[in-house]
Design an enzyme around this catalytic site. Structure first.
Site, PDB file in Angstrom:
ATOM      1  N   ASP A  25       0.836  -1.210   0.000  1.00 26.23           N
ATOM      2  CA  ASP A  25       0.000   0.000   0.000  1.00 26.23           C
ATOM      3  C   ASP A  25       0.867   1.255   0.000  1.00 26.23           C
ATOM      4  OD1 ASP A  25      -2.310   1.447  -0.008  1.00 26.23           O
ATOM      5  OD2 ASP A  25      -2.777   1.147   2.105  1.00 26.23           O
ATOM      6  N   GLY A  28      -0.096   5.353  -4.460  1.00 28.91           N
ATOM      7  CA  GLY A  28      -0.764   6.602  -4.855  1.00 28.91           C
ATOM      8  C   GLY A  28      -0.224   7.788  -4.084  1.00 28.91           C
ATOM      9  N   TRP A  30       2.662   8.024  -2.601  1.00 28.44           N
ATOM     10  CA  TRP A  30       4.060   8.247  -3.005  1.00 28.44           C
ATOM     11  C   TRP A  30       4.087   9.100  -4.275  1.00 28.44           C
ATOM     12  CZ3 TRP A  30       6.844   7.171  -7.430  1.00 28.44           C
ATOM     13  CH2 TRP A  30       8.229   7.260  -7.331  1.00 28.44           C
ATOM     14  N   SER A  70      -6.928  -6.407  -6.041  1.00 27.42           N
ATOM     15  CA  SER A  70      -8.002  -7.068  -5.287  1.00 27.42           C
ATOM     16  C   SER A  70      -9.283  -7.102  -6.117  1.00 27.42           C
ATOM     17  CB  SER A  70      -8.264  -6.322  -3.973  1.00 27.42           C
ATOM     18  OG  SER A  70      -8.964  -5.121  -4.240  1.00 27.42           O
ATOM     19  N   GLU A  72     -11.875  -5.837  -5.319  1.00 27.77           N
ATOM     20  CA  GLU A  72     -12.495  -4.511  -5.181  1.00 27.77           C
ATOM     21  C   GLU A  72     -11.799  -3.451  -6.045  1.00 27.77           C
ATOM     22  OE1 GLU A  72     -11.726  -6.507  -2.457  1.00 27.77           O
ATOM     23  OE2 GLU A  72     -13.815  -7.150  -2.312  1.00 27.77           O
ATOM     24  N   ASN A  73     -10.553  -3.746  -6.457  1.00 30.07           N
ATOM     25  CA  ASN A  73      -9.790  -2.742  -7.228  1.00 30.07           C
ATOM     26  C   ASN A  73     -10.384  -2.460  -8.612  1.00 30.07           C
ATOM     27  OD1 ASN A  73      -6.515  -3.650  -5.894  1.00 30.07           O
ATOM     28  ND2 ASN A  73      -7.892  -2.003  -5.270  1.00 30.07           N
ATOM     29  N   ARG A 202      -5.305  -2.592   8.393  1.00 26.85           N
ATOM     30  CA  ARG A 202      -6.420  -3.511   8.124  1.00 26.85           C
ATOM     31  C   ARG A 202      -5.981  -4.559   7.114  1.00 26.85           C
ATOM     32  NH1 ARG A 202      -8.457   1.613   6.407  1.00 26.85           N
ATOM     33  NH2 ARG A 202      -7.858   1.973   4.243  1.00 26.85           N
ATOM     34  N   SER A 204      -7.983  -5.738   4.505  1.00 23.56           N
ATOM     35  CA  SER A 204      -8.514  -5.478   3.158  1.00 23.56           C
ATOM     36  C   SER A 204      -8.743  -6.743   2.324  1.00 23.56           C
ATOM     37  CB  SER A 204      -7.577  -4.521   2.393  1.00 23.56           C
ATOM     38  OG  SER A 204      -7.480  -3.304   3.055  1.00 23.56           O
ATOM     39  N   GLU A 215       1.481 -13.611  11.919  1.00 22.08           N
ATOM     40  CA  GLU A 215       1.934 -12.457  12.695  1.00 22.08           C
ATOM     41  C   GLU A 215       1.754 -11.229  11.804  1.00 22.08           C
ATOM     42  OE1 GLU A 215       2.826 -12.646  15.856  1.00 22.08           O
ATOM     43  OE2 GLU A 215       2.535 -14.811  15.799  1.00 22.08           O
TER      44      GLU A 215
END
Ligand code: FPP
Length: 260
Positions: A25, A28, A30, A70, A72-73, A202, A204, A215
């Protein structure tokens, strides 16, 4: 023994994680900070995705899964979706020689059927050409969603149950192992260490089933700035943790002594 995960065992873990999953993540943000468009961020992110394979190998990691796109992307601006798909189509074939040289087996998690033709072809080619490599598995999560993965497994099981001569018996035989066996991740080890860059904390929809005992490691570093040293920090942090799988420290120590 741990109550749910079938392929894990209690351990205090000085060994490197076998499977590291990364939510890459921050591309954008950056790009915005550099006064560039989002696709430039993804381009830089793809360079890091290429470089991290070598860093991971140096750390003794055997499976590396990267959340590249994803389910959702698809809802992102059309131009960005197109840009990400073009990156796949262009960069994957270019990366093939170095994947062969590094003994990388390229794999995919997710449903690639709706990908544009060029991207799909590049993915299929990379999978085919690297199939015999055994240095590290690079697993690109593409059109991937953890909920969708679980749903697909449940549908397959329901179908098997309907087709079974004794649906009652089939239902009684359903357990955690057989459910996992119906998932896309069936022949990939559970995630040991899940890293998310970019400051959000999160999951996602990433590896929902297989991160049950992972972990978690969150860092503010934006993905395009992620380096070998950042990976080293994440692994150091992982190795300092006690993976208890629901047991107590004392039980773990007793198990450890038995193995000495
Ligand atoms: C999340 O950052 C990143 C993505 C949705 C895409 C990740 C893709 C790459 C790193 C490129 C991989 C490409 C290939 C060819 C392997 P974001 O866009 O949500 O960043 P933001 O939160 O700063 O907006």
């Amino acid at each position: 023994m741990p109550p749910v995960c079938t392929e894990t065992s209690p351990e205090i873990s000085p060994k490197p994680p076998h499977h590291v999953g990364i939510i890459m993540d921050g591309n954008g943000r950056w790009a915005k900070a550099q006064g560039k468009g989002r696709i430039e961020g993804h381009k830089k992110g793809a360079e890091i995705a290429r470089d991290i394979v070598g860093w991971a190998q140096n750390q003794g990691i055997k499976q590396l899964s990267l959340y590249a796109f994803s389910t959702e992307n698809w809802n992102r601006p059309k131009l960005e979706v197109r840009g990400l798909m073009s990156l796949l189509a262009i960069l994957l074939p270019k990366s093939l020689p170095s994947m062969m040289q590094q003994n990388v087996r390229f794999r995919v998690l997710g449903d690639i059927s709706p990908l544009p033709r060029g991207a799909k072809k590049a993915v299929e080619q990379a999978c085919q050409q690297t199939i015999s490599n055994d240095g590290i598995d690079l697993i690109l999560c593409l059109n991937y969603g953890g909920q969708q993965e679980i749903l697909a497994a449940v549908k397959a099981i329901v179908q098997q149950t309907i087709n079974a001569t004794s649906p009652q018996q089939a239902l009684a035989a359903l357990d955690l192992a057989s459910l996992r066996n119906a998932m896309w991740c069936r022949d990939i080890a559970p995630v040991d260490l899940l890293i998310r860059t970019g400051g959000e904390t999160r999951l996602s929809n990433f590896h929902l089933w297989d991160a049950a005992y992972a972990e978690l490691y969150f860092t503010d570093v934006l993905w395009p700035n992620f380096s070998a040293l950042h990976l080293q920090h994440a692994i150091d942090d992982y190795q300092a943790r006690e993976r208890r799988y629901g047991l107590t420290s004392e039980q773990l120590q007793a198990i450890d002594q038995k193995h000495d």
